[in-house]
Design an enzyme around this catalytic site. Structure first.
Site, PDB file in Angstrom:
ATOM      1  N   ASP A 243      -5.908  -1.123 -12.554  1.00  0.00           N
ATOM      2  CA  ASP A 243      -5.292  -0.932 -10.517  1.00  0.00           C
ATOM      3  C   ASP A 243      -4.271  -1.195 -10.307  1.00  0.00           C
ATOM      4  OD1 ASP A 243      -6.446  -1.333  -8.530  1.00  0.00           O
ATOM      5  OD2 ASP A 243      -7.925  -2.338  -8.459  1.00  0.00           O
TER       6      ASP A 243
ATOM      7  N   HIS B 193     -11.626  -6.280  -8.339  1.00  0.00           N
ATOM      8  CA  HIS B 193     -11.775  -5.143  -6.102  1.00  0.00           C
ATOM      9  C   HIS B 193     -13.169  -4.511  -6.578  1.00  0.00           C
ATOM     10  CE1 HIS B 193     -11.234  -2.673  -2.887  1.00  0.00           C
ATOM     11  NE2 HIS B 193     -10.468  -4.212  -2.560  1.00  0.00           N
TER      12      HIS B 193
ATOM     13  N   CYS C 153     -13.088  -8.212  -0.724  1.00  0.00           N
ATOM     14  CA  CYS C 153     -13.543  -7.039  -1.384  1.00  0.00           C
ATOM     15  C   CYS C 153     -13.806  -7.549  -2.968  1.00  0.00           C
ATOM     16  CB  CYS C 153     -13.301  -5.706  -1.542  1.00  0.00           C
ATOM     17  SG  CYS C 153     -13.172  -5.097  -0.432  1.00  0.00           S
TER      18      CYS C 153
ATOM     19  N   LYS D 289       0.419  -0.320   0.631  1.00  0.00           N
ATOM     20  CA  LYS D 289       0.331  -1.664   0.477  1.00  0.00           C
ATOM     21  C   LYS D 289       1.811  -2.248   0.235  1.00  0.00           C
ATOM     22  CE  LYS D 289      -4.117  -2.670  -1.847  1.00  0.00           C
ATOM     23  NZ  LYS D 289      -5.297  -3.493  -0.220  1.00  0.00           N
TER      24      LYS D 289
ATOM     25  N   GLN E 105      -1.845  -3.842  -6.426  1.00  0.00           N
ATOM     26  CA  GLN E 105      -1.455  -5.195  -5.605  1.00  0.00           C
ATOM     27  C   GLN E 105      -0.001  -5.820  -6.695  1.00  0.00           C
ATOM     28  OE1 GLN E 105      -1.961  -6.930  -3.055  1.00  0.00           O
ATOM     29  NE2 GLN E 105      -3.962  -6.178  -2.888  1.00  0.00           N
TER      30      GLN E 105
HETATM   31  N1  7TS Z   1      -7.996  -2.618  -5.659  1.00  0.00           N
HETATM   32  C1  7TS Z   1      -7.041  -4.075  -5.114  1.00  0.00           C
HETATM   33  C2  7TS Z   1      -6.781  -4.804  -6.247  1.00  0.00           C
HETATM   34  C3  7TS Z   1      -6.949  -4.073  -4.607  1.00  0.00           C
HETATM   35  O1  7TS Z   1      -6.410  -5.197  -3.370  1.00  0.00           O
HETATM   36  C4  7TS Z   1      -7.784  -3.301  -3.470  1.00  0.00           C
HETATM   37  C5  7TS Z   1      -7.289  -3.684  -1.752  1.00  0.00           C
HETATM   38  C6  7TS Z   1      -8.190  -1.939  -3.713  1.00  0.00           C
HETATM   39  C7  7TS Z   1      -8.685  -1.321  -5.543  1.00  0.00           C
HETATM   40  C8  7TS Z   1      -8.202  -0.966  -3.034  1.00  0.00           C
HETATM   41  O2  7TS Z   1      -7.376  -0.351  -2.296  1.00  0.00           O
HETATM   42  P1  7TS Z   1      -6.997   0.600  -1.171  1.00  0.00           P
HETATM   43  O3  7TS Z   1      -6.214   0.829  -0.689  1.00  0.00           O
HETATM   44  O4  7TS Z   1      -7.995   2.647  -1.981  1.00  0.00           O
HETATM   45  O5  7TS Z   1      -8.320   0.194  -0.250  1.00  0.00           O
HETATM   46  N2  7TS Z   1      -7.244  -4.529  -1.767  1.00  0.00           N
HETATM   47  C9  7TS Z   1      -7.560  -4.984  -0.105  1.00  0.00           C
HETATM   48  C10 7TS Z   1      -7.841  -6.532  -0.289  1.00  0.00           C
HETATM   49  O6  7TS Z   1      -7.456  -7.287  -0.977  1.00  0.00           O
HETATM   50  N3  7TS Z   1      -7.633  -6.461   1.512  1.00  0.00           N
HETATM   51  O7  7TS Z   1      -7.764  -5.564   2.308  1.00  0.00           O
HETATM   52  C11 7TS Z   1      -7.608  -4.529   0.781  1.00  0.00           C
END
Ligand code: 7TS
Length: 417
Positions: free
Chosen positions: A199, A122, A365, A225, A202
Protein backbone atom coordinates in the site's frame (compact mmCIF):
# COMPACT_ATOMS: atom_id res chain seq x y z
CA UNK A 1 13.32 25.58 3.05
CA UNK A 2 13.96 24.65 -0.53
CA UNK A 3 10.46 24.27 -1.92
CA UNK A 4 7.51 25.54 0.12
CA UNK A 5 7.20 29.31 -0.49
CA UNK A 6 7.62 29.49 -4.26
CA UNK A 7 5.85 26.18 -4.90
CA UNK A 8 2.81 27.44 -3.00
CA UNK A 9 2.17 30.01 -5.72
CA UNK A 10 1.42 27.15 -8.14
CA UNK A 11 -1.57 26.07 -6.05
CA UNK A 12 -4.63 28.31 -6.48
CA UNK A 13 -6.49 26.90 -3.47
CA UNK A 14 -3.60 27.71 -1.15
CA UNK A 15 -4.18 31.40 -1.89
CA UNK A 16 -7.52 31.20 -0.04
CA UNK A 17 -8.27 32.84 3.27
CA UNK A 18 -10.38 31.15 5.94
CA UNK A 19 -11.90 33.20 8.77
CA UNK A 20 -9.84 36.12 7.49
CA UNK A 21 -6.54 34.23 7.71
CA UNK A 22 -4.32 32.56 5.13
CA UNK A 23 -5.32 28.93 4.81
CA UNK A 24 -2.73 26.64 6.42
CA UNK A 25 -3.33 23.27 4.83
CA UNK A 26 -1.90 20.40 6.89
CA UNK A 27 -4.08 17.51 5.69
CA UNK A 28 -2.25 16.26 2.62
CA UNK A 29 -2.31 12.67 3.89
CA UNK A 30 -6.08 12.82 3.29
CA UNK A 31 -5.73 14.50 -0.08
CA UNK A 32 -3.25 16.88 -1.63
CA UNK A 33 -3.98 20.23 -3.22
CA UNK A 34 -3.65 20.54 -7.00
CA UNK A 35 -1.26 22.75 -8.95
CA UNK A 36 -2.52 24.95 -11.78
CA UNK A 37 -0.89 22.59 -14.32
CA UNK A 38 -3.30 19.83 -13.24
CA UNK A 39 -6.36 22.09 -13.35
CA UNK A 40 -5.27 23.31 -16.81
CA UNK A 41 -4.90 19.73 -18.06
CA UNK A 42 -8.46 18.95 -16.95
CA UNK A 43 -9.91 22.00 -18.64
CA UNK A 44 -7.84 21.48 -21.79
CA UNK A 45 -9.05 17.91 -22.13
CA UNK A 46 -12.72 18.90 -21.81
CA UNK A 47 -12.37 21.92 -24.07
CA UNK A 48 -10.34 20.27 -26.80
CA UNK A 49 -10.34 16.47 -26.82
CA UNK A 50 -13.31 15.11 -24.85
CA UNK A 51 -14.34 11.78 -26.40
CA UNK A 52 -14.51 8.18 -25.24
CA UNK A 53 -11.29 6.17 -25.43
CA UNK A 54 -10.36 2.96 -27.28
CA UNK A 55 -13.35 3.05 -29.62
CA UNK A 56 -13.77 6.13 -31.85
CA UNK A 57 -11.74 6.38 -35.04
CA UNK A 58 -12.31 10.10 -35.43
CA UNK A 59 -9.73 12.76 -34.60
CA UNK A 60 -10.67 13.81 -31.05
CA UNK A 61 -11.30 10.20 -29.98
CA UNK A 62 -7.82 9.34 -31.14
CA UNK A 63 -6.43 12.33 -29.26
CA UNK A 64 -8.27 11.29 -26.09
CA UNK A 65 -7.01 7.70 -26.37
CA UNK A 66 -3.45 8.85 -27.00
CA UNK A 67 -3.52 11.24 -24.02
CA UNK A 68 -5.04 8.59 -21.72
CA UNK A 69 -2.42 6.00 -22.68
CA UNK A 70 0.35 8.60 -22.47
CA UNK A 71 -0.72 9.29 -18.88
CA UNK A 72 -0.44 5.57 -18.15
CA UNK A 73 3.08 5.52 -19.60
CA UNK A 74 4.02 8.58 -17.52
CA UNK A 75 2.77 6.98 -14.31
CA UNK A 76 4.44 3.66 -15.16
CA UNK A 77 7.81 5.34 -15.75
CA UNK A 78 7.40 7.31 -12.53
CA UNK A 79 7.02 4.05 -10.58
CA UNK A 80 9.85 2.24 -12.36
CA UNK A 81 7.43 -0.22 -13.98
CA UNK A 82 8.77 -2.53 -16.68
CA UNK A 83 6.07 -1.43 -19.14
CA UNK A 84 2.99 0.85 -19.21
CA UNK A 85 0.68 -2.18 -19.38
CA UNK A 86 1.63 -3.01 -15.79
CA UNK A 87 -0.42 -0.04 -14.55
CA UNK A 88 -4.20 -0.42 -14.15
CA UNK A 89 -6.00 2.85 -13.51
CA UNK A 90 -8.40 2.74 -10.55
CA UNK A 91 -10.24 5.27 -8.38
CA UNK A 92 -7.40 5.12 -5.88
CA UNK A 93 -5.65 2.85 -3.42
CA UNK A 94 -8.87 1.42 -1.99
CA UNK A 95 -10.08 0.19 -5.35
CA UNK A 96 -6.63 -1.10 -6.29
CA UNK A 97 -6.39 -3.17 -3.08
CA UNK A 98 -9.92 -4.49 -3.54
CA UNK A 99 -8.99 -5.47 -7.08
CA UNK A 100 -6.05 -7.57 -5.88
CA UNK A 101 -8.06 -9.12 -3.05
CA UNK A 102 -11.04 -9.97 -5.25
CA UNK A 103 -9.00 -11.45 -8.11
CA UNK A 104 -5.65 -12.78 -6.91
CA UNK A 105 -6.86 -13.25 -3.34
CA UNK A 106 -10.07 -15.11 -4.09
CA UNK A 107 -8.41 -17.45 -6.58
CA UNK A 108 -5.15 -18.13 -4.74
CA UNK A 109 -6.19 -18.32 -1.09
CA UNK A 110 -7.86 -21.44 0.24
CA UNK A 111 -9.10 -22.83 3.56
CA UNK A 112 -6.40 -22.71 6.24
CA UNK A 113 -4.16 -20.39 4.21
CA UNK A 114 -2.81 -17.26 5.84
CA UNK A 115 -2.71 -13.60 4.89
CA UNK A 116 -0.21 -11.48 6.82
CA UNK A 117 -1.15 -7.84 7.50
CA UNK A 118 0.20 -5.35 10.02
CA UNK A 119 -1.31 -3.47 12.92
CA UNK A 120 -0.53 -0.17 11.20
CA UNK A 121 -2.65 -0.78 8.08
CA UNK A 122 -5.26 1.62 6.82
CA UNK A 123 -8.70 -0.01 6.76
CA UNK A 124 -8.47 -0.30 2.98
CA UNK A 125 -5.64 -2.80 3.45
CA UNK A 126 -7.56 -4.76 6.09
CA UNK A 127 -11.22 -5.00 5.15
CA UNK A 128 -10.73 -6.39 1.59
CA UNK A 129 -8.60 -9.19 3.10
CA UNK A 130 -11.21 -9.86 5.78
CA UNK A 131 -13.74 -10.36 2.98
CA UNK A 132 -11.43 -12.82 1.21
CA UNK A 133 -10.57 -14.64 4.43
CA UNK A 134 -14.24 -15.03 5.39
CA UNK A 135 -15.17 -16.33 1.95
CA UNK A 136 -12.22 -18.68 1.55
CA UNK A 137 -11.81 -19.88 5.14
CA UNK A 138 -8.37 -18.28 5.44
CA UNK A 139 -6.77 -16.72 8.49
CA UNK A 140 -5.45 -13.19 9.00
CA UNK A 141 -2.25 -12.67 11.00
CA UNK A 142 -1.04 -9.26 12.13
CA UNK A 143 2.54 -8.06 12.51
CA UNK A 144 2.67 -6.14 15.80
CA UNK A 145 3.82 -2.53 16.07
CA UNK A 146 6.48 -1.58 18.66
CA UNK A 147 6.07 1.22 21.19
CA UNK A 148 8.21 3.44 18.92
CA UNK A 149 5.77 2.85 16.06
CA UNK A 150 7.81 0.46 13.96
CA UNK A 151 6.95 -3.02 12.71
CA UNK A 152 8.29 -5.81 14.88
CA UNK A 153 10.27 -7.52 12.13
CA UNK A 154 11.29 -10.50 14.21
CA UNK A 155 7.64 -11.17 14.92
CA UNK A 156 7.00 -10.81 11.18
CA UNK A 157 9.60 -13.47 10.41
CA UNK A 158 7.97 -15.79 12.92
CA UNK A 159 4.52 -15.23 11.39
CA UNK A 160 5.66 -16.42 7.96
CA UNK A 161 5.03 -20.08 7.29
CA UNK A 162 4.10 -22.64 4.69
CA UNK A 163 0.48 -21.40 4.64
CA UNK A 164 1.36 -17.74 4.03
CA UNK A 165 -0.02 -16.79 0.63
CA UNK A 166 -0.06 -13.00 0.79
CA UNK A 167 1.79 -10.33 2.76
CA UNK A 168 -0.01 -6.97 2.50
CA UNK A 169 1.81 -4.06 4.10
CA UNK A 170 1.85 -0.30 4.01
CA UNK A 171 4.98 1.42 2.72
CA UNK A 172 4.40 4.50 4.85
CA UNK A 173 1.94 4.78 7.73
CA UNK A 174 -0.70 7.49 7.35
CA UNK A 175 -0.76 7.92 11.14
CA UNK A 176 2.76 7.27 12.44
CA UNK A 177 4.65 8.39 9.36
CA UNK A 178 6.76 5.22 9.68
CA UNK A 179 8.45 4.11 6.46
CA UNK A 180 8.63 0.34 6.45
CA UNK A 181 11.61 -1.62 5.03
CA UNK A 182 9.74 -3.16 2.11
CA UNK A 183 12.78 -4.79 0.39
CA UNK A 184 13.57 -6.73 3.58
CA UNK A 185 9.92 -7.66 4.09
CA UNK A 186 9.54 -8.72 0.45
CA UNK A 187 12.66 -10.88 0.57
CA UNK A 188 11.39 -12.85 3.56
CA UNK A 189 7.85 -13.07 2.17
CA UNK A 190 9.11 -14.40 -1.16
CA UNK A 191 11.31 -16.93 0.59
CA UNK A 192 8.15 -18.18 2.28
CA UNK A 193 6.39 -18.41 -1.10
CA UNK A 194 4.02 -15.45 -0.61
CA UNK A 195 3.28 -12.51 -2.87
CA UNK A 196 3.77 -8.98 -1.55
CA UNK A 197 1.10 -6.30 -1.82
CA UNK A 198 2.36 -2.80 -0.97
CA UNK A 199 0.00 0.00 0.00
CA UNK A 200 1.95 2.97 -1.32
CA UNK A 201 -0.77 5.60 -0.84
CA UNK A 202 1.48 7.63 1.46
CA UNK A 203 4.87 6.94 -0.12
CA UNK A 204 4.46 7.52 -3.87
CA UNK A 205 3.53 11.22 -3.35
CA UNK A 206 6.49 11.94 -1.08
CA UNK A 207 9.59 9.92 -1.99
CA UNK A 208 11.09 8.22 -5.03
CA UNK A 209 9.40 4.82 -5.38
CA UNK A 210 10.72 2.12 -7.67
CA UNK A 211 8.54 -0.97 -7.73
CA UNK A 212 11.42 -3.23 -8.80
CA UNK A 213 13.80 -1.97 -6.12
CA UNK A 214 11.08 -2.52 -3.50
CA UNK A 215 10.62 -6.12 -4.60
CA UNK A 216 6.84 -5.73 -4.63
CA UNK A 217 4.47 -7.92 -6.61
CA UNK A 218 1.53 -5.50 -6.37
CA UNK A 219 1.60 -1.82 -5.44
CA UNK A 220 -1.45 0.39 -4.90
CA UNK A 221 -1.43 4.20 -4.98
CA UNK A 222 -3.79 7.19 -4.98
CA UNK A 223 -3.46 9.93 -7.59
CA UNK A 224 -5.32 12.48 -5.49
CA UNK A 225 -2.66 12.36 -2.78
CA UNK A 226 0.08 13.07 -5.36
CA UNK A 227 -1.35 16.35 -6.69
CA UNK A 228 -3.71 14.64 -9.16
CA UNK A 229 -7.52 14.80 -9.27
CA UNK A 230 -9.80 12.85 -6.95
CA UNK A 231 -11.00 9.55 -8.38
CA UNK A 232 -7.53 8.66 -9.69
CA UNK A 233 -4.90 6.16 -8.73
CA UNK A 234 -3.91 2.73 -9.73
CA UNK A 235 -2.50 -0.69 -9.27
CA UNK A 236 0.94 -1.65 -10.49
CA UNK A 237 1.59 -5.39 -10.75
CA UNK A 238 4.10 -7.61 -12.45
CA UNK A 239 2.68 -8.27 -15.88
CA UNK A 240 2.65 -12.08 -15.48
CA UNK A 241 0.48 -11.69 -12.40
CA UNK A 242 -2.00 -9.44 -14.19
CA UNK A 243 -2.15 -11.96 -17.01
CA UNK A 244 -2.84 -14.80 -14.59
CA UNK A 245 -5.60 -12.95 -12.72
CA UNK A 246 -9.30 -13.14 -13.58
CA UNK A 247 -11.05 -9.83 -14.38
CA UNK A 248 -12.40 -7.66 -11.58
CA UNK A 249 -15.36 -5.97 -13.27
CA UNK A 250 -17.15 -7.17 -16.40
CA UNK A 251 -18.38 -4.85 -19.12
CA UNK A 252 -17.49 -2.97 -22.25
CA UNK A 253 -13.96 -2.54 -23.58
CA UNK A 254 -12.47 -5.30 -21.42
CA UNK A 255 -13.44 -8.16 -23.73
CA UNK A 256 -11.97 -9.71 -26.86
CA UNK A 257 -15.05 -11.76 -27.77
CA UNK A 258 -18.47 -12.16 -26.14
CA UNK A 259 -20.53 -15.30 -26.68
CA UNK A 260 -23.84 -16.16 -24.98
CA UNK A 261 -22.30 -18.14 -22.13
CA UNK A 262 -18.73 -16.94 -21.94
CA UNK A 263 -16.34 -14.24 -23.00
CA UNK A 264 -12.65 -13.90 -23.64
CA UNK A 265 -10.81 -10.87 -22.38
CA UNK A 266 -8.38 -8.29 -23.62
CA UNK A 267 -4.81 -8.32 -22.40
CA UNK A 268 -3.94 -6.34 -19.26
CA UNK A 269 -4.41 -3.56 -18.34
CA UNK A 270 -7.63 -3.32 -20.39
CA UNK A 271 -8.95 -6.57 -18.89
CA UNK A 272 -9.26 -4.64 -15.61
CA UNK A 273 -10.71 -1.40 -16.94
CA UNK A 274 -14.31 -2.25 -17.82
CA UNK A 275 -16.53 0.55 -19.07
CA UNK A 276 -15.67 4.17 -19.69
CA UNK A 277 -12.67 4.92 -17.52
CA UNK A 278 -11.90 8.13 -15.64
CA UNK A 279 -10.36 9.68 -18.74
CA UNK A 280 -10.01 13.36 -17.90
CA UNK A 281 -8.77 12.81 -14.38
CA UNK A 282 -6.26 10.15 -15.39
CA UNK A 283 -4.84 12.47 -18.05
CA UNK A 284 -4.56 15.19 -15.40
CA UNK A 285 -2.82 12.67 -13.12
CA UNK A 286 -0.21 12.43 -15.86
CA UNK A 287 0.17 16.22 -15.59
CA UNK A 288 0.60 15.89 -11.81
CA UNK A 289 3.39 13.37 -12.32
CA UNK A 290 5.06 15.68 -14.86
CA UNK A 291 4.87 18.48 -12.28
CA UNK A 292 6.36 16.28 -9.53
CA UNK A 293 9.12 14.98 -11.81
CA UNK A 294 10.08 18.51 -12.85
CA UNK A 295 10.68 19.34 -9.18
CA UNK A 296 12.13 15.91 -8.47
CA UNK A 297 11.03 13.45 -5.83
CA UNK A 298 14.43 13.65 -4.14
CA UNK A 299 13.86 17.37 -3.65
CA UNK A 300 10.31 16.77 -2.39
CA UNK A 301 11.59 14.17 0.10
CA UNK A 302 14.43 16.43 1.28
CA UNK A 303 12.05 19.35 1.79
CA UNK A 304 9.59 17.23 3.75
CA UNK A 305 12.36 15.69 5.85
CA UNK A 306 13.59 19.12 6.84
CA UNK A 307 10.08 20.34 7.58
CA UNK A 308 9.25 17.18 9.54
CA UNK A 309 12.35 17.76 11.70
CA UNK A 310 11.23 21.34 12.29
CA UNK A 311 7.69 20.23 13.16
CA UNK A 312 8.84 17.57 15.63
CA UNK A 313 11.15 20.06 17.29
CA UNK A 314 8.48 22.75 17.59
CA UNK A 315 5.87 20.27 18.89
CA UNK A 316 8.28 19.19 21.62
CA UNK A 317 8.04 22.73 23.01
CA UNK A 318 4.28 22.62 23.53
CA UNK A 319 3.40 21.25 26.98
CA UNK A 320 1.09 18.24 26.94
CA UNK A 321 1.64 17.29 23.29
CA UNK A 322 2.50 13.65 22.69
CA UNK A 323 3.67 12.68 19.20
CA UNK A 324 2.98 9.15 17.93
CA UNK A 325 5.48 7.22 15.83
CA UNK A 326 9.24 7.22 15.37
CA UNK A 327 11.20 10.40 16.00
CA UNK A 328 14.13 9.27 13.86
CA UNK A 329 13.89 11.03 10.49
CA UNK A 330 15.55 8.15 8.67
CA UNK A 331 12.44 6.01 8.89
CA UNK A 332 9.57 8.42 9.01
CA UNK A 333 7.74 10.81 6.71
CA UNK A 334 5.62 13.88 7.23
CA UNK A 335 2.39 12.45 8.66
CA UNK A 336 2.63 13.64 12.27
CA UNK A 337 -0.10 12.49 14.64
CA UNK A 338 -0.34 13.71 18.20
CA UNK A 339 -2.56 14.01 21.23
CA UNK A 340 -2.90 16.85 23.74
CA UNK A 341 -3.51 16.34 27.40
CA UNK A 342 -6.01 19.20 27.74
CA UNK A 343 -8.33 18.54 24.79
CA UNK A 344 -9.86 15.83 22.65
CA UNK A 345 -8.38 15.67 19.10
CA UNK A 346 -11.69 16.90 17.63
CA UNK A 347 -11.57 19.96 19.89
CA UNK A 348 -7.95 20.55 18.85
CA UNK A 349 -8.96 20.45 15.19
CA UNK A 350 -11.90 22.76 15.78
CA UNK A 351 -9.82 25.42 17.54
CA UNK A 352 -7.22 25.19 14.77
CA UNK A 353 -9.92 25.58 12.13
CA UNK A 354 -10.89 28.86 13.76
CA UNK A 355 -7.33 29.97 12.95
CA UNK A 356 -7.58 28.83 9.33
CA UNK A 357 -5.51 25.70 9.98
CA UNK A 358 -6.68 22.39 8.47
CA UNK A 359 -5.64 19.22 10.31
CA UNK A 360 -7.45 15.92 10.57
CA UNK A 361 -8.75 14.46 13.83
CA UNK A 362 -10.10 10.96 14.39
CA UNK A 363 -8.82 7.44 13.89
CA UNK A 364 -7.62 8.18 10.33
CA UNK A 365 -9.07 4.84 9.16
CA UNK A 366 -6.58 3.02 11.39
CA UNK A 367 -8.58 1.82 14.37
CA UNK A 368 -6.35 -1.19 15.10
CA UNK A 369 -3.34 1.09 15.32
CA UNK A 370 -5.03 3.60 17.61
CA UNK A 371 -6.21 0.76 19.84
CA UNK A 372 -2.61 -0.51 19.95
CA UNK A 373 -1.60 2.83 21.48
CA UNK A 374 -4.58 2.94 23.84
CA UNK A 375 -6.25 5.74 21.91
CA UNK A 376 -9.58 6.24 20.17
CA UNK A 377 -8.37 9.18 18.13
CA UNK A 378 -5.50 11.55 17.44
CA UNK A 379 -4.93 14.84 15.67
CA UNK A 380 -2.73 14.79 12.60
CA UNK A 381 -0.73 17.39 10.72
CA UNK A 382 0.50 16.03 7.39
CA UNK A 383 2.92 17.79 5.10
CA UNK A 384 3.56 18.15 1.40
CA UNK A 385 5.94 20.04 -0.85
CA UNK A 386 3.97 23.30 -0.55
CA UNK A 387 4.17 23.55 3.25
CA UNK A 388 6.55 25.93 4.98
CA UNK A 389 7.93 26.67 8.44
CA UNK A 390 5.31 29.48 8.54
CA UNK A 391 2.61 26.81 8.43
CA UNK A 392 4.22 24.99 11.35
CA UNK A 393 4.63 28.19 13.33
CA UNK A 394 0.89 28.83 12.81
CA UNK A 395 0.14 25.27 13.98
CA UNK A 396 2.19 25.67 17.13
CA UNK A 397 0.60 29.05 17.90
CA UNK A 398 -2.77 27.33 17.41
CA UNK A 399 -1.84 24.60 19.90
CA UNK A 400 -0.94 27.23 22.50
CA UNK A 401 -4.38 28.71 21.85
CA UNK A 402 -5.92 25.27 22.49
CA UNK A 403 -4.20 25.29 25.87
CA UNK A 404 -5.59 28.73 26.65
CA UNK A 405 -9.12 27.74 25.56
CA UNK A 406 -9.22 24.42 27.41
CA UNK A 407 -7.11 25.31 30.41
CA UNK A 408 -4.08 23.50 31.66
CA UNK A 409 -5.75 20.59 33.42
CA UNK A 410 -5.67 17.31 31.51
CA UNK A 411 -8.96 16.53 29.81
CA UNK A 412 -10.33 13.15 30.96
CA UNK A 413 -11.10 11.98 27.41
CA UNK A 414 -8.04 13.46 25.76
CA UNK A 415 -5.57 10.66 26.21
CA UNK A 416 -7.12 7.57 27.83
CA UNK A 417 -3.79 5.99 28.74
N1 7TS B 1 -3.82 3.44 2.40
C1 7TS B 1 -3.27 4.44 3.11
C2 7TS B 1 -1.97 4.23 3.80
C3 7TS B 1 -3.94 5.67 3.15
O1 7TS B 1 -3.38 6.66 3.84
C4 7TS B 1 -5.17 5.83 2.48
C5 7TS B 1 -5.96 7.10 2.58
C6 7TS B 1 -5.67 4.78 1.74
C7 7TS B 1 -4.97 3.59 1.74
C8 7TS B 1 -6.92 4.88 0.95
O2 7TS B 1 -6.73 5.72 -0.14
P1 7TS B 1 -7.95 6.17 -1.06
O3 7TS B 1 -7.34 7.15 -1.99
O4 7TS B 1 -8.45 4.97 -1.74
O5 7TS B 1 -8.95 6.76 -0.14
N2 7TS B 1 -5.71 7.81 3.76
C9 7TS B 1 -6.45 8.83 4.24
C10 7TS B 1 -6.09 9.49 5.41
O6 7TS B 1 -5.10 9.24 6.08
N3 7TS B 1 -7.00 10.45 5.64
O7 7TS B 1 -7.93 10.40 4.68
C11 7TS B 1 -7.59 9.40 3.80
Amino acid sequence: MALGPHVRDDFPLLQRHIHGRRLVYLDSAATSQKPRAVLDALLRYYQESNANVHRGIYRIAEEATAAYEAARATVAAFLGAGRPEEVVFTRGTTEALNLVAATWGRTRVGPGDEIVLTEMEHHSNIVPWQLVAAERGARLRYVPVTDEGRLDLEAFDRLLGPRTRIVAVTHQSNVLGTVNPIPRIAERAHAAGAVVVVDAAQSVPHQPVDVRALGADFLAFSGHKMLGPTGTGGLWARYELLEAMPPYHGGGEMIALVEPDRSTYKAPPHKFEAGTPNIADSIALGAAVDYLRAIGLEAVAAHERELTAYTLERLREVPGVRVLGPLDLRDRGGAISFTMDVAHPHDVAQVLDGEGIAVRAGHHCAQLLHRRFGLAASARASLHLYNTTDDIDALVAGLYLVRRVFGRAPHPAADPR
